[in-house]
Write a protein that holds these residues in place. Structure first.
Motif, short mmCIF file in Angstrom:
data_model
loop_
_atom_site.label_atom_id
_atom_site.label_comp_id
_atom_site.label_asym_id
_atom_site.label_seq_id
_atom_site.Cartn_x
_atom_site.Cartn_y
_atom_site.Cartn_z
N ARG A 149 0.83 -1.22 0.00
CA ARG A 149 0.00 0.00 0.00
C ARG A 149 0.86 1.25 0.00
NH1 ARG A 149 -3.47 -3.22 3.26
NH2 ARG A 149 -2.47 -2.52 5.18
N VAL A 150 1.97 1.24 0.78
CA VAL A 150 2.87 2.39 0.80
C VAL A 150 3.46 2.64 -0.59
CG1 VAL A 150 5.07 3.27 1.71
CG2 VAL A 150 3.47 2.10 3.24
N LEU A 151 3.90 1.57 -1.25
CA LEU A 151 4.51 1.70 -2.57
C LEU A 151 3.51 2.17 -3.61
CD1 LEU A 151 6.80 -1.47 -2.59
CD2 LEU A 151 7.45 0.90 -2.13
N GLU A 152 2.28 1.69 -3.51
CA GLU A 152 1.24 2.11 -4.47
C GLU A 152 0.96 3.60 -4.34
OE1 GLU A 152 -1.32 -2.08 -4.82
OE2 GLU A 152 -1.92 -0.51 -3.40
N LYS A 153 0.91 4.08 -3.12
CA LYS A 153 0.68 5.52 -2.90
C LYS A 153 1.86 6.35 -3.38
CE LYS A 153 -0.94 6.24 1.35
NZ LYS A 153 -1.10 5.95 2.80
N LEU A 165 9.60 0.74 -8.02
CA LEU A 165 9.74 1.03 -6.59
C LEU A 165 9.80 -0.27 -5.79
CD1 LEU A 165 7.11 3.90 -6.21
CD2 LEU A 165 9.59 4.15 -6.36
N ASP A 166 10.49 -0.21 -4.67
CA ASP A 166 10.51 -1.35 -3.74
C ASP A 166 10.65 -0.81 -2.32
OD1 ASP A 166 13.23 -0.73 -3.33
OD2 ASP A 166 13.89 -2.24 -4.78
N ALA A 167 10.63 -1.71 -1.35
CA ALA A 167 10.67 -1.31 0.06
C ALA A 167 11.97 -0.59 0.40
CB ALA A 167 10.50 -2.54 0.95
N ASP A 168 13.07 -1.01 -0.20
CA ASP A 168 14.36 -0.37 0.09
C ASP A 168 14.38 1.08 -0.36
OD1 ASP A 168 15.35 -2.69 1.24
OD2 ASP A 168 16.19 -3.43 -0.64
N VAL A 201 4.35 2.24 9.09
CA VAL A 201 4.78 1.03 8.38
C VAL A 201 6.30 1.03 8.22
CG1 VAL A 201 4.71 -0.20 6.17
CG2 VAL A 201 2.60 0.72 7.16
N LEU A 202 6.87 2.15 7.80
CA LEU A 202 8.31 2.22 7.56
C LEU A 202 9.10 2.18 8.87
CD1 LEU A 202 8.11 4.80 4.68
CD2 LEU A 202 8.99 2.48 4.49
N GLU A 203 8.55 2.79 9.91
CA GLU A 203 9.21 2.70 11.22
C GLU A 203 9.18 1.26 11.73
OE1 GLU A 203 7.19 5.50 13.67
OE2 GLU A 203 8.23 7.24 12.83
N ASN A 206 11.86 -0.84 10.00
CA ASN A 206 13.20 -0.63 10.56
C ASN A 206 13.32 -1.27 11.94
OD1 ASN A 206 15.88 0.68 10.41
ND2 ASN A 206 15.13 1.87 12.15
N ASP A 207 12.28 -1.16 12.75
CA ASP A 207 12.28 -1.80 14.08
C ASP A 207 12.41 -3.32 13.94
OD1 ASP A 207 12.05 0.63 15.31
OD2 ASP A 207 9.90 0.46 15.71
N LEU A 208 11.71 -3.87 12.95
CA LEU A 208 11.74 -5.31 12.73
C LEU A 208 13.16 -5.77 12.37
CD1 LEU A 208 9.81 -7.78 12.62
CD2 LEU A 208 9.60 -7.36 10.15
N LYS A 209 13.80 -5.00 11.52
CA LYS A 209 15.19 -5.33 11.14
C LYS A 209 16.10 -5.29 12.36
CE LYS A 209 19.08 -3.70 8.37
NZ LYS A 209 19.57 -2.65 7.43
N GLN A 210 15.99 -4.24 13.18
CA GLN A 210 16.85 -4.11 14.35
C GLN A 210 16.55 -5.21 15.38
OE1 GLN A 210 19.43 -2.19 14.21
NE2 GLN A 210 18.69 -1.38 12.26
N TYR A 211 15.28 -5.62 15.46
CA TYR A 211 14.90 -6.69 16.40
C TYR A 211 15.64 -7.98 16.06
CZ TYR A 211 12.06 -10.24 18.74
OH TYR A 211 11.65 -11.29 19.51
N TRP A 212 15.66 -8.33 14.78
CA TRP A 212 16.30 -9.58 14.36
C TRP A 212 17.81 -9.46 14.25
CZ3 TRP A 212 13.90 -14.01 14.76
CH2 TRP A 212 12.50 -14.02 14.72
#
Length: 260
Positions: A149-153, A165-168, A201-203, A206-212
């Motif tokens: 949804r973020v990328l579509e917008k 476009l992609d998440a990165d 969503v973007l925060e 990033n939190d998910l990446k730092q968690y793992w």
């Protein structure tokens, strides 16, 4: 990088970009990982605040006599942070230097094994840092409905094909907004690309990446830091032993300065 976003907008032509027409990247590749002026100021001010809160610990006498030890990693941003902190202490504590005093500031000790312990932990490097599957939850979220949804917008607002476009790239745009606001106090045009829901969503990504990668995701993440805690406890135990035997505490102040 933000340069990739800029090239994408240029490639798509004048009709693309919307609010970003005329925007150009404010940063160059060599700036990656460097400490900016705002960061230096923060460290100088932090030193001043801490010296006012702990005046007997961070005293002018201890500073001049070299009784404060500063440790940093070899990363430029960490070394520069340590130097800025030392400068802040010097400016605060040594405004009126004794006659004949040279007030040569201390130099931070570089110790990567201690301050970048994760780089020296073989299990962490093998199972997390260099393991392509370690971030599978992050990769899954990047392909999930929230990010879609973020990328579509973004694609609609910037008038660029969704396939480009992609998440990165979305994260680069979001960080560009954040950095320009934090560093230069500028309302970046990239900030207008995202609404509050996009930001969440973007925060979260990033939190998910730092968690793992750095947090509780894998047991080895916390175990890798044992060397740092061992060093802290060793210094505390030494100070207690010296105090109980009525000795002068050999290292009353040990400051370890690192950055993410």
């Amino acid at each position: 990088s933000s340069d990739l976003l800029h090239k994408l907008l240029l490639r798509e032509g004048v009709e693309a970009a919307g609010p970003l027409q005329g925007w150009s990247p404010p940063y160059e590749d060599w700036m990656d990982g460097q400490l900016v002026r705002k960061g230096e100021q923060d460290m100088v001010q932090l030193a001043a605040r801490l010296s006012s809160v702990f005046p007997s610990l961070l005293s002018a006498e201890r500073f001049r006599r070299g009784h404060m030890r500063f440790t940093s990693s070899s990363k430029h941003r960490c070394v520069d942070s340590a130097r800025a902190f030392i400068r802040g202490l010097q400016d605060t504590l040594c405004q009126e230097a004794p006659e004949g005093s040279t007030d040569v500031p201390p130099v931070p000790i570089i110790n990567d094994k201690l301050m970048r312990f994760f780089d020296h932990c073989e299990k962490f490097v093998t199972y997390v840092e260099e393991n392509d599957t370690a971030m599978h939850q992050v990769d899954a979220f990047k392909e999930g409905p929230e990010m879609k949804r973020v990328l579509e917008k973004m694609a609609e607002l910037l008038h660029v094909p969704l396939k480009h476009l992609d998440a990165d790239l979305a994260q680069v745009a979001f960080f560009t907004c954040s950095f320009e606001l934090a560093i230069n106090n500028v309302d970046s045009p990239w900030c207008s690309v995202f609404d509050e829901e996009d930001s969440k969503v973007l925060e979260y990504l990033n939190d998910l990446k730092q968690y793992w990668k750095r947090g509780y995701g894998y047991d080895i993440n916390s175990k890798a830091s044992c060397i740092l805690f061992h060093d802290i406890f060793k210094q505390l135990e030494q100070a207690v032993t010296e105090s109980k035997s009525s000795q002068t505490i050999s290292r009353p102040v040990a400051l370890q300065i690192g950055r993410a």
